[in-house]
Design a protein around this motif. Structure first.
Motif, mmCIF file in Angstrom:
data_model
loop_
_atom_site.group_PDB
_atom_site.id
_atom_site.type_symbol
_atom_site.label_atom_id
_atom_site.label_comp_id
_atom_site.label_asym_id
_atom_site.label_seq_id
_atom_site.Cartn_x
_atom_site.Cartn_y
_atom_site.Cartn_z
ATOM 1 N N ASN A 255 0.821 -1.215 0.000
ATOM 2 C CA ASN A 255 0.000 0.000 0.000
ATOM 3 C C ASN A 255 0.854 1.264 0.000
ATOM 4 O OD1 ASN A 255 -2.523 -1.331 -0.005
ATOM 5 N ND2 ASN A 255 -2.263 -1.744 2.174
ATOM 6 N N CYS A 256 1.848 1.296 -0.870
ATOM 7 C CA CYS A 256 2.700 2.477 -0.999
ATOM 8 C C CYS A 256 2.767 2.847 -2.478
ATOM 9 C CB CYS A 256 4.081 2.212 -0.399
ATOM 10 S SG CYS A 256 4.919 3.731 0.111
ATOM 11 N N CYS A 257 3.759 3.591 -2.860
ATOM 12 C CA CYS A 257 3.878 4.099 -4.221
ATOM 13 C C CYS A 257 4.073 2.966 -5.232
ATOM 14 C CB CYS A 257 5.034 5.080 -4.286
ATOM 15 S SG CYS A 257 4.897 6.408 -3.078
ATOM 16 N N GLN A 258 3.548 3.176 -6.427
ATOM 17 C CA GLN A 258 3.615 2.184 -7.487
ATOM 18 C C GLN A 258 4.393 2.737 -8.669
ATOM 19 O OE1 GLN A 258 2.407 -0.922 -7.257
ATOM 20 N NE2 GLN A 258 1.679 -0.511 -5.186
ATOM 21 N N PRO A 259 5.191 1.971 -9.375
ATOM 22 C CA PRO A 259 5.476 0.578 -9.093
ATOM 23 C C PRO A 259 6.278 0.431 -7.802
ATOM 24 C CG PRO A 259 6.838 1.333 -10.902
ATOM 25 C CD PRO A 259 5.909 2.440 -10.566
ATOM 26 N N GLN A 260 5.921 -0.565 -7.071
ATOM 27 C CA GLN A 260 6.511 -0.828 -5.770
ATOM 28 C C GLN A 260 7.950 -1.333 -5.916
ATOM 29 O OE1 GLN A 260 4.024 -2.656 -2.537
ATOM 30 N NE2 GLN A 260 5.089 -4.431 -3.331
ATOM 31 N N VAL A 261 8.817 -0.894 -5.010
ATOM 32 C CA VAL A 261 10.224 -1.293 -5.030
ATOM 33 C C VAL A 261 10.597 -1.810 -3.641
ATOM 34 C CG1 VAL A 261 12.589 -0.552 -5.475
ATOM 35 C CG2 VAL A 261 10.710 0.559 -6.699
ATOM 36 N N LEU A 262 11.194 -3.000 -3.580
ATOM 37 C CA LEU A 262 11.673 -3.572 -2.323
ATOM 38 C C LEU A 262 13.194 -3.664 -2.394
ATOM 39 C CD1 LEU A 262 9.138 -6.522 -1.949
ATOM 40 C CD2 LEU A 262 8.977 -4.231 -0.981
ATOM 41 N N THR A 263 13.870 -3.466 -1.252
ATOM 42 C CA THR A 263 15.331 -3.506 -1.233
ATOM 43 C C THR A 263 15.845 -4.661 -0.387
ATOM 44 O OG1 THR A 263 15.321 -1.936 0.605
ATOM 45 C CG2 THR A 263 15.634 -1.032 -1.591
ATOM 46 N N PHE A 264 16.953 -5.239 -0.844
ATOM 47 C CA PHE A 264 17.578 -6.373 -0.159
ATOM 48 C C PHE A 264 19.078 -6.167 -0.114
ATOM 49 C CE2 PHE A 264 13.633 -7.807 -1.989
ATOM 50 C CZ PHE A 264 13.059 -8.580 -0.990
ATOM 51 N N ASP A 265 19.675 -6.570 0.993
ATOM 52 C CA ASP A 265 21.126 -6.493 1.178
ATOM 53 C C ASP A 265 21.826 -7.616 0.420
ATOM 54 O OD1 ASP A 265 23.599 -5.728 2.198
ATOM 55 O OD2 ASP A 265 23.346 -6.864 4.041
ATOM 56 N N SER A 266 21.132 -8.722 0.231
ATOM 57 C CA SER A 266 21.739 -9.916 -0.337
ATOM 58 C C SER A 266 20.994 -10.360 -1.598
ATOM 59 C CB SER A 266 21.696 -11.019 0.725
ATOM 60 O OG SER A 266 21.528 -12.282 0.178
ATOM 61 N N LEU A 267 21.752 -10.714 -2.623
ATOM 62 C CA LEU A 267 21.149 -11.244 -3.846
ATOM 63 C C LEU A 267 20.411 -12.544 -3.537
ATOM 64 C CD1 LEU A 267 20.653 -11.212 -6.882
ATOM 65 C CD2 LEU A 267 22.900 -12.286 -7.192
ATOM 66 N N LYS A 268 20.969 -13.350 -2.659
ATOM 67 C CA LYS A 268 20.346 -14.622 -2.279
ATOM 68 C C LYS A 268 18.926 -14.398 -1.738
ATOM 69 C CE LYS A 268 20.764 -18.303 1.146
ATOM 70 N NZ LYS A 268 21.537 -18.775 2.294
ATOM 71 N N TYR A 269 18.768 -13.446 -0.812
ATOM 72 C CA TYR A 269 17.444 -13.187 -0.240
ATOM 73 C C TYR A 269 16.507 -12.544 -1.263
ATOM 74 C CZ TYR A 269 19.275 -14.405 4.348
ATOM 75 O OH TYR A 269 19.828 -15.065 5.402
ATOM 76 N N ALA A 270 17.048 -11.682 -2.116
ATOM 77 C CA ALA A 270 16.228 -11.076 -3.167
ATOM 78 C C ALA A 270 15.690 -12.159 -4.099
ATOM 79 C CB ALA A 270 17.042 -10.046 -3.942
ATOM 80 N N GLU A 271 16.551 -13.107 -4.464
ATOM 81 C CA GLU A 271 16.124 -14.194 -5.354
ATOM 82 C C GLU A 271 15.116 -15.113 -4.673
ATOM 83 O OE1 GLU A 271 20.041 -14.610 -8.238
ATOM 84 O OE2 GLU A 271 19.969 -15.789 -6.384
ATOM 85 N N GLN A 272 15.309 -15.392 -3.388
ATOM 86 C CA GLN A 272 14.341 -16.232 -2.666
ATOM 87 C C GLN A 272 12.980 -15.547 -2.585
ATOM 88 O OE1 GLN A 272 16.358 -17.043 1.048
ATOM 89 N NE2 GLN A 272 17.366 -18.864 0.241
#
Length: 191
Positions: free
Chosen positions: A141-158
């Motif tokens: 429920n925030c701005c679109q297109p929504q963007v999420l951030t991750f410190d690790s590529l592994k967690y982003a891919e999961q």
């Protein structure tokens, strides 16, 4: 009219009215929207104006809550904010990476640091080292297109495996969000 004259006129209007859309400035000056963007670029770089989801406003005219996003002016009440620290040690707060990336694109020459929070671990990270997930099927429920951030590529891919979307590095995310937001679409904020 020379560019400096148009810039002065834009600042005068913003002093009188607070905010203006790019389309309205274009209409009043009888120039293209591209010309307006070229005219406001130095004003953005000098920190005289802010680019908002609805157009532009004077930096001094943004008298909103200290808990409001500098870009879209929405109250920040989520767990994935972003911050820009300028070369002048001014801290700008953003409700989400979407707004932070758009503001960075507008003023990158004046940015000393840009930081965000890892979406899963809630730890502070440098945005330039982060991984950005766009278009995940996960509504915050925030701005679109929504963007999420991750410190690790592994967690982003999961996270991507479970919720979809596309992973970008910092510069790619800045370009992608800017490309998607070009025009009069606004940022989809629920102000």
């Amino acid at each position: 009219m020379l560019p400096i004259e148009r810039q002065n006129q834009i600042v005068t209007w913003l002093n009188e009215e607070g905010t203006l859309s790019i389309a309205e400035i274009s209409k009043r000056l009888n120039v293209s929207e591209m010309t307006v963007y070229r005219d406001i670029k130095p004003l953005l770089e000098e920190n005289k104006i802010n680019k908002t989801s609805g157009g532009v406003s004077l930096v001094s005219m943004v008298n909103v809550s200290p808990n409001a996003c500098t870009y879209c002016l929405k109250e920040m009440n989520n767990r994935h904010p972003m911050q820009i620290i300028t070369n002048y040690q001014v801290v700008e707060q953003f409700c989400c990476p979407h707004c932070g990336l758009l503001r960075y694109k507008d003023t990158e020459k004046n940015v000393s640091q840009i930081i965000c929070r890892d979406f899963l671990q809630n730890t502070t990270i440098s945005a330039k080292l982060a991984y950005f997930l766009l278009d995940a099927d996960f509504n915050l429920n925030c701005c679109q297109p929504q963007v999420l951030t991750f410190d690790s590529l592994k967690y982003a891919e999961q996270f991507q495996k479970g919720f979809g979307g596309t992973i970008f590095r910092f510069e790619q995310a800045v370009e992608e969000i800017s490309k998607r937001m070009s025009g009069d679409f606004g940022c989809g904020c629920n102000k």
